[in-house]
Scaffold this active site. Structure first.
Site, short mmCIF file in Angstrom:
data_model
loop_
_atom_site.label_atom_id
_atom_site.label_comp_id
_atom_site.label_asym_id
_atom_site.label_seq_id
_atom_site.Cartn_x
_atom_site.Cartn_y
_atom_site.Cartn_z
N ARG A 1 -12.53 0.38 -4.02
CA ARG A 1 -12.23 0.40 -2.61
C ARG A 1 -11.51 1.93 -2.70
NH1 ARG A 1 -8.23 -0.73 0.67
NH2 ARG A 1 -8.72 -1.97 2.37
N CYS B 1 0.72 -0.77 -0.10
CA CYS B 1 0.11 0.50 -0.08
C CYS B 1 0.56 1.51 -0.02
CB CYS B 1 -1.14 0.15 0.81
SG CYS B 1 -2.05 1.15 1.69
#
Length: 551
Positions: free
Chosen positions: A465, A315
């Site tokens: 998302r 991430c």
């Protein structure tokens, strides 16, 4: 006191954010064996598991094989939503059909159907034993059963089943408890036991294979019907209401609203609408890293929280967007708020690199951890192995990566219906009797859902998302890479759990309830480690060494 510091002092008297590696737990008094440690926990208000591990809803981590493996080991898997609704529903059903108590929706055929129909069911779904009723449906009069032994050496696949089925049957009679039915199955030495009513109409089926699985996997996470627990992810898009409805009907035990930033009007409205339509459905909201975010979702009615923003190995949210929080700090503060406001269970999601990190997350108040990178690269993870610079690896990517966003396919509004006797249709459990009223509750769009209509139905679960579905320029908040082959979760998860149990023993906590009581009471002590202390606490001063996870 010189013996470390309580968590309240560490996290409320500094301006710094801490990661798991910044902290170390102080030992306590040992008065029990490591095998006495019980890691049973809640992952939602009403969902209990024996192992505090949940697999992440990522398209390189969790589909049905991973979900089955995690559930057999006592945890749970969450099926990702970067796929069409029908396929996600099928993934959930594969988990539910892997192990059953009473099989309430078996594949059923008629005497006039052919051997080819049995082969199609076996090829597509893996089932080789099929009950035969006069109607070809559950509820019809039971006439016989066809197993692989009946058709193994037949050359004519057009042979009617009436000519090959076994009609001399051992059956269980309704009403019967599962334990009684299992005992009857053991005594019969058969592979399957049909359950019939007074009119000899088929009402259920049980399987000998499930008895073997019960013996081999005593910690397996199961629902009230003895089927494996499984979760499924949905996005906050308005049309994902239909996805949620389909997943609920397919048997998903919990829905995970998958968003990188959980405190949005979209997620709040979705949670409220789902709770209005399915009051008993368990919903995990997130992701959150602050008490303010947690408050919004708890007030909306979530049954559990995911904690983490930008801490995953793949991430890049904290780098690209400059938003997020150090994971240990986030876990402590959100868990504290959730515990004091409804005792909502929390899952620490992201930053888990080893069993010590799992231990620290639990010690900071988490009820369970969600794993992505640690489970990626296992045999059960989606994808094929390949060799990179001579090392056997699998692809692992963030759901915010451009590759994941491109990989999503167009969503379908709902999965195809399945007739109980059709071998070509997708399997699903029957919808509940309240389906019509629930559907109407779902179809009533909220004001914010109407304002969100521009979020098109062609976007992927991954893009949704990160709120990037309708963007001309998509900003990646994750990367794609590869991870080394880790073997099977059947060995990896027990290794992780054994490490956690040793940690629990070292600090003197038999259960997670005891651990959290020590945290709240201040008996659980921590030290903050310098960089040098962290290096000292790992392997050092060797010319070379080999790090093996387990033997």
């Amino acid at each position: 006191m010189a013996d470390g510091w309580d968590a309240e002092k560490i996290f409320n008297t500094t301006v710094f954010g801490f990661t798991y590696d910044d902290l170390i737990l102080m030992p306590g008094h040992i008065d029990f064996g490591v095998n006495d440690v019980d890691l049973s926990t809640r992952i939602t208000r009403n969902l209990h598991v024996r192992t505090p591990i949940v697999s992440s809803p990522m398209d390189t981590v969790t589909e049905h094989r991973m979900a089955i493996g995690c559930a057999l080991m006592g945890g749970m898997g969450v099926i990702h939503n970067n796929m069409e609704t029908a396929r996600q529903v099928a993934e959930v059903q594969k988990v539910k059909r892997y192990e059953n108590g009473f099989i309430l929706d078996p594949f059923v055929l008629r005497p006039s159907d052919s051997v080819a129909d049995v082969y199609r069911i076996k090829e597509k779904y893996g089932y080789s034993s099929v009950p035969i009723t006069d109607t070809g449906m559950l509820g019809g009069k039971l006439l016989g059963i066809v197993t692989s032994r009946d058709i193994d050496f037949l050359t004519d696949v057009h042979t009617p089943l009436s000519e090959v089925m076994t009609s001399d049957l051992v059956v269980g009679h309704e009403p019967v408890q599962l334990a009684e039915a299992n005992e009857l199955l053991r005594e019969s030495k058969k592979g399957k036991l049909p359950i019939v009513n007074d009119n000899f109409e088929l009402v259920a089926l049980i399987s000998r294979n499930d008895l073997k699985k019960n013996r081999e996997f005593p910690l397996a996470s199961k629902d009230s019907n003895k089927q494996l627990l499984v979760g499924a992810a949905v996005s906050t898009k308005p049309h994902d209401i239909e996805r949620a409805k389909a997943l609920q009907e397919a048997g998903a035990d919990v829905l995970v609203v998958d968003s990188s930033q959980g405190d949005s009007i979209y997620q709040v409205d979705l949670v409220k609408r789902l709770k209005a339509a399915f009051p008993e459905l368990q919903i995990i909201g997130g992701n959150v890293v602050t008490a303010r975010q947690a408050k919004s979702l708890i007030d909306a009615g979530v049954d559990g929280l995911r904690i983490g923003m930008g801490s995953g190995s793949i991430c890049t949210t904290q780098v690209v967007c400059a938003v997020g929080r150090a994971q240990a700090t986030a876990v402590y503060h959100v868990c504290k708020y959730a515990r004091e406001h409804g005792d909502v269970p929390c899952i620490a999601d992201g930053g888990i690199q080893n069993s010590g990190h799992v231990m620290k997350a639990l010690a900071l108040g988490a009820n369970a951890v969600m794993m992505g990178s640690m489970l990626a690269g296992t045999e059960e993870a989606p994808g094929e192995y390949y060799f990179h610079n001579g090392v056997r690896v699998k692809t692992y990517r963030g759901m915010g990566s451009l590759d994941a966003m491109r990989a999503g396919t167009r969503r379908t509004a709902s999965p195809p219906a399945r007739g109980l006797r059709s071998p070509e249709a997708s399997p699903s459990t029957a919808a509940s009797s309240g389906g019509a009223s629930r559907a109407s509750a779902l179809s009533e769009a909220s004001p914010s859902a109407k304002s969100e209509a521009s979020r098109t139905s062609t976007s992927t679960g991954s893009a949704a998302r990160y709120f990037a579905e309708n963007q001309t320029i998509r900003v990646a908040q994750g990367v794609s890479g590869c991870v080394v082959d880790k073997g099977t979760v059947m060995q990896l998860i027990p290794y992780v759990i054994q490490g956690v149990k040793h940690g629990m023993q070292d600090i003197g906590a038999r259960t997670l309830r005891d651990l959290h009581a020590q945290l709240v009471g201040g008996e659980l002590r921590f030290d903050v480690r310098s960089g040098a202390a962290q290096r000292e606490g790992d392997v050092h001063d060797l010319h070379s060494f080999e790090r093996k996870l387990y033997a």
